[in-house]
Scaffold this active site. Structure first.
Site, PDB file in Angstrom:
ATOM      1  N   HIS A  10       8.924  11.647  18.917  1.00  0.00           N
ATOM      2  CA  HIS A  10      10.283  11.195  19.420  1.00  0.00           C
ATOM      3  C   HIS A  10      11.096  11.590  18.210  1.00  0.00           C
ATOM      4  O   HIS A  10      10.848  11.304  16.994  1.00  0.00           O
ATOM      5  CB  HIS A  10      10.546   9.892  19.563  1.00  0.00           C
ATOM      6  CG  HIS A  10       9.725   9.557  21.169  1.00  0.00           C
ATOM      7  ND1 HIS A  10      10.406   9.939  22.219  1.00  0.00           N
ATOM      8  CD2 HIS A  10       8.715   8.997  21.486  1.00  0.00           C
ATOM      9  CE1 HIS A  10       9.654   9.549  23.326  1.00  0.00           C
ATOM     10  NE2 HIS A  10       8.563   8.876  22.821  1.00  0.00           N
ATOM     11  N   ALA A  63     -13.793   4.908  14.152  1.00  0.00           N
ATOM     12  CA  ALA A  63     -13.266   4.084  15.486  1.00  0.00           C
ATOM     13  C   ALA A  63     -11.839   3.473  14.732  1.00  0.00           C
ATOM     14  O   ALA A  63     -11.812   2.854  13.595  1.00  0.00           O
ATOM     15  CB  ALA A  63     -14.206   2.998  15.793  1.00  0.00           C
ATOM     16  N   THR A 104      -2.717  10.631  10.141  1.00  0.00           N
ATOM     17  CA  THR A 104      -1.407  11.219   9.965  1.00  0.00           C
ATOM     18  C   THR A 104      -1.491  12.775   9.270  1.00  0.00           C
ATOM     19  O   THR A 104      -0.456  13.299   9.130  1.00  0.00           O
ATOM     20  CB  THR A 104      -0.592  10.281   9.120  1.00  0.00           C
ATOM     21  OG1 THR A 104      -1.379   9.998   7.915  1.00  0.00           O
ATOM     22  CG2 THR A 104      -0.762   8.941   9.952  1.00  0.00           C
ATOM     23  N   SER A 143     -13.919   5.856  19.156  1.00  0.00           N
ATOM     24  CA  SER A 143     -13.130   4.998  20.008  1.00  0.00           C
ATOM     25  C   SER A 143     -11.937   4.405  19.287  1.00  0.00           C
ATOM     26  O   SER A 143     -11.705   4.007  18.303  1.00  0.00           O
ATOM     27  CB  SER A 143     -13.795   3.987  20.634  1.00  0.00           C
ATOM     28  OG  SER A 143     -14.994   4.493  21.312  1.00  0.00           O
TER      29      SER A 143
END
Length: 547
Positions: free
Chosen positions: A109, A156, A161, A138
Site C-alpha cells: 500500500h 517458520a 524483507t 509455515s
C-alpha cells in the site's frame, strides 16, 4: 465437499482415480485468466484462485484454502500448502515448498501522502522471485521486492524483507541469514541450559539488585561509591525490571516514575536537565544541547524509560538548525566516541519526535543521513580516524554510538557493512582493550552491536566474529555477583569494578546481543526493549524502510 486430496494433494499424481482426474480436469477448465497447467497439476477446488495469469509445471499443486491472485508462475514439483497466500507478480522455481499459512505478498500500500487515507493511495509492486529447491516454513511472510536464492530455507514465522542469498538458512523478524547450508551446522558455543540457568538466576535476584541500589529515596548506581544524584540510575532500574520481570521496579508505580522523569524536560528545547529525581528543585535548563553535554544521553535513557512505562516525552526535542556545520565541528579526528555520542543523541531525538509526537524530522533527517553517507570512509566503513595511541578504539566506539542512534533505530542499512566488520574485528583482536580496566561493558558492547547490526546485511567475517562472541559470552556469565548484578568493569582496578545498575543493565543487553549473534538467545527468555533494543524504533520518513 472437502476431500482428503485437497489437504494431501501430493497423493494426486500417484493415487488419483479416473473419476478424480476427470473432476480435476473439469475444475481446471473453470479457472479464469491465462492458464497453463502441465501434467499431474492439482488445484484444490477449495483454493481461491483468481489469477490474471497462472502457469504451473508438472506435479505442482495448490492445496486446500490457499489464496492465489495476480501473475503467478510456478515450476515443476512445487507446492503451495493449505491456507498459504501467494499474491502479486511472483515467480516460483522448481521443487519449492511453501508451508501452510505462509504468505508471499508482492505489493504494498502507498503511504507517502498524509493528506489521503492509505486505502486511497496507489499500490506499489516490484514482484517476488523464489529460486529452485526452496523451503518456506509455515507462517512465514515474504514481502514485495524480495528474491530468495536457490536451495534456501526460510524458517517458520520469519518475515523476509530483504533478499536471501542461495543456500541460506534465514529466520526471525526481520529474517536474517543464520547459516550457509553448504557449511556444517555449528556446534553451539554455549549450551541452552547454561543460558537459561543464568537468566533464571538473574530474574530471581533482580529484586535484591534493585533494592541494593536504592537509598530509600532514590536509585543510585553503585552503593558506597560517592556520586551526585543522577537520572540514569532511575532509567537503568526501570530497564532492568522491564527486561527481566516486565514490570516497574518494586515499590514504585508507573505514574510516579513518569511524573518524575517528565518533570526534568525543558518545554522550550525538549531536553532533559540533569538533577535529582527525588527532589522538588527547579531544573536548570541553561546550556542544554542535543549534540554535546549531559542532556544528550538523557534523550536515550529517559525516552526509552518513559516508553517502557507506557508513556513518552511530553515535549518535542528541538533539533539544531545548522546541522552540517555542527556535525563537521564534532571531534572526529581524535575523539570519535564523543562525536558518535552526538550523532546517537541527534538520531534518537529525531526518532523520538516521530515516535512520540508523529513529527516528521524532514530536512534534518535527510541532512543527517546525507552527511553520514558522504562522510563514511569506504575503506573502514566507519567515521573518524585511527590513531597510534589507541588504535581503533575511538573509531569503533564512535561507530557503535553513531549507528545505534541512526541506522539501527531507523532500520536502515549500513553504507559499507563488510568494511565495517573488518575494522571492528581488527579492533577486537587488540587484547589490551579487553583486559583489566579495558574489559568493560562499553568496550564489549561497542564491538558486538556493530557485528550484530552489520550481520543483518552480510555473513562476511562471521566465523571470526562468532569465535570472539563465544569467548566474551562464556566469560561474562561467570562475572555475575549474586544479589548485586554486574560491575561495569568486572576486572577493573577502580570503583567501576563495583556491581551496580549501569553495569547490570548494559551487560544483560550485551549477553542477549552475543547470544543472538551466535543464534542461541531464545533460552534467555528476554529481549531488550530499551536503549539497547535490537529492533528499529521507527520507520524512516516516507513510510517505508529504505533499502
Amino acid at each position: 465437499m472437502v476431500e482428503r486430496m485437497d489437504f494431501l494433494p501430493w497423493e494426486y499424481a500417484g493415487r488419483a482415480s479416473a473419476q478424480q482426474r476427470a473432476e480435476q480436469a473439469e475444475h481446471q477448465q473453470q479457472l479464469t485468466g491465462r492458464v497453463e497447467l502441465a501434467a499431474d497439476v492439482y488445484v484444490a477446488p477449495t483454493a481461491a484462485v483468481y489469477c490474471d495469469e497462472l502457469r504451473m509445471g508438472e506435479r505442482s499443486y495448490l492445496a486446500a484454502s490457499s489464496y492465489i491472485t495476480g501473475e503467478i508462475s510456478i515450476g515443476a514439483d512445487s507446492t503451495v500448502n493449505p491456507y498459504a497466500v501467494v499474491r502479486g507478480k511472483i515467480a516460483i522455481g522448481d521443487g519449492v515448498r511453501i508451508g501452510a499459512h505462509a504468505s508471499l505478498l508482492a505489493f504494498n500500500h502507498g503511504s507517502e501522502r498524509t493528506d489521503q487515507p492509505i486505502f486511497r493511495q496507489p499500490h506499489t509492486a516490484r514482484g517476488i522471485t523464489v529460486g529452485d529447491d526452496v523451503w518456506i516454513g509455515s507462517n512465514a511472510i515474504v514481502l514485495d521486492g524480495v528474491t530468495i536464492g536457490p536451495h534456501s530455507i526460510i524458517g517458520a514465522g520469519a518475515v523476509v524483507t530483504k533478499d536471501v542469498p542461495a543456500w541460506s538458512v534465514a529466520a526471525g523478524n526481520p529474517a536474517k541469514v543464520i547459516r550457509d547450508r553448504r557449511h556444517p551446522a555449528r556446534t553451539p558455543a554455549i549450551s541452552s541450559e547454561k543460558l537459561s540457568a543464568f537468566a533464571s538466576r538473574a530474574r530471581d535476584q533482580v529484586g535484591d539488585v534493585l533494592s541494593r541500589c536504592s537509598d530509600g529515596t532514590r536509585f543510585i548506581d553503585r552503593p558506597g561509591v560517592p556520586a551526585d544524584p543522577a537520572i540514569r540510575p532511575w532509567c537503568d532500574a526501570i530497564e532492568i525490571s522491564d527486561l527481566l520481570l516486565r514490570r516497574t521496579p518494586e515499590g514504585h508505580t508507573a505514574d510516579d516514575l513518569i511524573r518524575r522523569l517528565r518533570s526534568r524536560q525543558d518545554p522550550a528545547t525538549g531536553l532533559v536537565a540533569p538533577g535529582d529525581l527525588a527532589a522538588d528543585d527547579k531544573p536548570d535548563f541553561t546550556g542544554l544541547d542535543v549534540l554535546e553535554g549531559p542532556a544528550s544521553y538523557h534523550i536515550l535513557c529517559v525516552g526509552y524509560a518513559l516508553q517502557l512505562l507506557g508513556s513518552s516525552f511530553e515535549h518535542q526535542i528541538a533539533l539544531p538548525s545548522d546541522l552540517t556545520q555542527r556535525l563537521d565541528a564534532l571531534p572526529w579526528a581524535r575523539n570519535a566516541w564523543s562525536a558518535g555520542n552526538g550523532l546517537d543523541a541527534l538520531g534518537t531525538a529525531m526518532a523520538r519526535n516521530l515516535h512520540d509526537h508523529g513529527e516528521n524530522p524532514g530536512d534534518a533527517f535527510f541532512t543527517t543521513f546525507g552527511w553520514l553517507t558522504t562522510r563514511a570512509d569506504p575503506a573502514t566503513g566507519a567515521w573518524g580516524n585511527h590513531h597510534p595511541d589507541d588504535g581503533w578504539l575511538q573509531v569503533v566506539n564512535g561507530f557503535y554510538r553513531l549507528t545505534r542512534g541512526t541506522y539501527a533505530q531507523f532500520g536502515l542499512p549500513l553504507p559499507y557493512p563488510e568494511q565495517a566488520i573488518r575494522t571492528v574485528l581488527t579492533h577486537a583482536q587488540d587484547r589490551a582493550v579487553f583486559s583489566g580496566d579495558g574489559y568493560n561493558a562499553c568496550n564489549v558492547l561497542d564491538v558486538i552491536h556493530p557485528l550484530w547490526l552489520a550481520g543483518q546485511q552480510t555473513a562476511y567475517g562471521r566465523a571470526e566474529g562468532e569465535r570472539w562472541a563465544a569467548e566474551m559470552l562464556n566469560g561474562i556469565l561467570t562475572r555475575w555477583v549474586d544479589g548485586e548484578g554486574f560491575a561495569f568493569a568486572p576486572d577493573g582496578s577502580d570503583d567501576r569494578s563495583v556491581p551496580g545498575l549501569q553495569g547490570t543493565e548494559m551487560w544483560l543487553a550485551i549477553i542477549w546481543l552475543l547470544a543472538d549473534y551466535l543464534g542461541t538467545a531464545e533460552p534467555l527468555g528476554y529481549r531488550p526493549r530499551g536503549v539497547h533494543r535490537p529492533d528499529p524504533l521507527v520507520t524512516p520518513p516516507g513510510g517505508h524502510l529504505l533499502a
